[in-house]
Enzyme design. Structure first.
Site, PDB file in Angstrom:
ATOM      1  N   LYS A 169      -5.829   1.573   4.792  1.00 11.23           N
ATOM      2  CA  LYS A 169      -5.059   0.714   3.325  1.00 11.23           C
ATOM      3  C   LYS A 169      -4.862  -0.938   3.177  1.00 11.23           C
ATOM      4  CE  LYS A 169      -3.760   4.990   0.482  1.00 11.23           C
ATOM      5  NZ  LYS A 169      -2.888   5.396  -0.976  1.00 11.23           N
ATOM      6  N   TYR A 211     -10.542   7.685  -6.727  1.00 10.38           N
ATOM      7  CA  TYR A 211      -9.849   7.944  -7.565  1.00 10.38           C
ATOM      8  C   TYR A 211      -9.452   8.088  -8.891  1.00 10.38           C
ATOM      9  CZ  TYR A 211      -6.680   6.131  -3.942  1.00 10.38           C
ATOM     10  OH  TYR A 211      -5.782   5.986  -2.107  1.00 10.38           O
ATOM     11  N   PHE A 236       0.513   4.457 -11.895  1.00 10.51           N
ATOM     12  CA  PHE A 236       0.095   3.982 -11.139  1.00 10.51           C
ATOM     13  C   PHE A 236      -1.513   3.707 -11.162  1.00 10.51           C
ATOM     14  CE2 PHE A 236       0.140   8.359 -10.118  1.00 10.51           C
ATOM     15  CZ  PHE A 236      -0.884   8.409  -9.447  1.00 10.51           C
ATOM     16  N   ARG A 252      -2.610  15.752   7.273  1.00 13.69           N
ATOM     17  CA  ARG A 252      -1.768  15.955   5.638  1.00 13.69           C
ATOM     18  C   ARG A 252      -0.260  16.034   6.313  1.00 13.69           C
ATOM     19  NH1 ARG A 252      -2.986  14.368   0.520  1.00 13.69           N
ATOM     20  NH2 ARG A 252      -1.762  15.848  -0.386  1.00 13.69           N
ATOM     21  N   THR A 295       3.570  11.620  -0.204  1.00 15.32           N
ATOM     22  CA  THR A 295       3.207  10.423  -1.237  1.00 15.32           C
ATOM     23  C   THR A 295       4.694   9.879  -1.146  1.00 15.32           C
ATOM     24  OG1 THR A 295       0.922  11.366  -1.745  1.00 15.32           O
ATOM     25  CG2 THR A 295       1.979   9.411  -2.924  1.00 15.32           C
ATOM     26  N   ARG A 313       3.751   8.043   7.097  1.00 16.58           N
ATOM     27  CA  ARG A 313       4.468   7.394   5.415  1.00 16.58           C
ATOM     28  C   ARG A 313       5.291   6.962   6.063  1.00 16.58           C
ATOM     29  NH1 ARG A 313       0.600  11.148   1.554  1.00 16.58           N
ATOM     30  NH2 ARG A 313      -0.594   9.716   1.383  1.00 16.58           N
ATOM     31  N   ASN A 351       1.425   3.160   0.175  1.00 17.73           N
ATOM     32  CA  ASN A 351       1.976   3.297   0.956  1.00 17.73           C
ATOM     33  C   ASN A 351       0.195   3.506   1.771  1.00 17.73           C
ATOM     34  OD1 ASN A 351      -0.758   5.059   0.427  1.00 17.73           O
ATOM     35  ND2 ASN A 351       1.276   7.485  -0.267  1.00 17.73           N
ATOM     36  N   HIS A 377      -4.134   7.612   3.503  1.00 24.13           N
ATOM     37  CA  HIS A 377      -4.960   8.315   2.197  1.00 24.13           C
ATOM     38  C   HIS A 377      -5.343   9.264   3.417  1.00 24.13           C
ATOM     39  CE1 HIS A 377      -6.579  10.767  -0.958  1.00 24.13           C
ATOM     40  NE2 HIS A 377      -8.071  10.257  -0.168  1.00 24.13           N
ATOM     41  N   GLU A 432     -15.209  13.006  -0.978  1.00 23.48           N
ATOM     42  CA  GLU A 432     -14.699  11.692   0.019  1.00 23.48           C
ATOM     43  C   GLU A 432     -15.421  11.493   0.972  1.00 23.48           C
ATOM     44  OE1 GLU A 432     -11.067  12.306   0.816  1.00 23.48           O
ATOM     45  OE2 GLU A 432     -10.242  12.030  -2.109  1.00 23.48           O
TER      46      GLU A 432
END
Ligand code: CMP
Length: 149
Positions: free
Chosen positions: A11, A51, A59, A87, A93, A104, A114, A117, A128
């Site tokens: 990100k 998203y 959010f 993951r 998250t 994270r 964060n 993704h 995706e």
């Protein structure tokens, strides 16, 4: 276990904080083959599509604002059990729940901001990957080191 592909996005905070090399190194060391990679500033339209499931949540608008604020790095990663493995490396998250050792947990300070993704299922990974990459941007390879992982 099967060889899988998954989608990851580093990100805006990653380039801002000059963490791209460090995070890519961690992914490579953990056996992910980077088979597609690009850097782009997301359009609002693309971020909204990515998203869509979060539309209406408190959010959502700040998330879109963050995700379109500065370039992101997108990639397709391949390895055995790639979806679950990524993951696990990313961590939960909520940055307060993310253990040290996860991406994270090690770098994240604010859940909304964060740093990574990672697709959460085979279905999301396919969606995706198709949203952000065309088939001709994907270049699989073998490094010959599979026996060491
Ligand atoms: P990501 O894995 O990209 O998927 C959805 C994103 O929404 C998530 O990472 C966070 O950046 C953000 N997000 C999800 N849940 C929350 C939350 N409870 N509070 C703030 N941001 C959230």
């Amino acid at each position: 276990m099967a060889i899988e592909r998954t989608f990851a996005m580093l990100k805006p905070g990653v380039l801002q904080r000059r963490l791209a090399g460090e995070i890519l190194t961690r992914l490579e060391k953990k056996g992910f083959n980077i088979i597609a990679l690009k850097q782009e500033k997301l359009s609002n339209k693309l971020a909204e599509r990515h998203y869509a499931e979060h539309k209406g949540k408190d959010f959502y608008e700040p998330l879109l604002k963050y995700m379109t604020s500065s370039p992101v790095i997108m990639m397709i990663l391949e390895r055995e059990n790639a979806i679950a493995a990524l993951r696990k490396m990313a961590g939960p998250t909520d940055v307060n729940e993310a253990a040290p050792g996860t991406i994270r947990g090690d770098y994240g300070v604010i859940t909304r901001h964060n740093l990574i993704h990672a697709s959460d299922s085979m279905e999301s990974a396919k969606r995706e990957m198709n949203l952000f990459f065309s088939e001709d941007e994907i270049t699989p390879f073998e490094d010959g080191n599979e026996r060491w992982y």
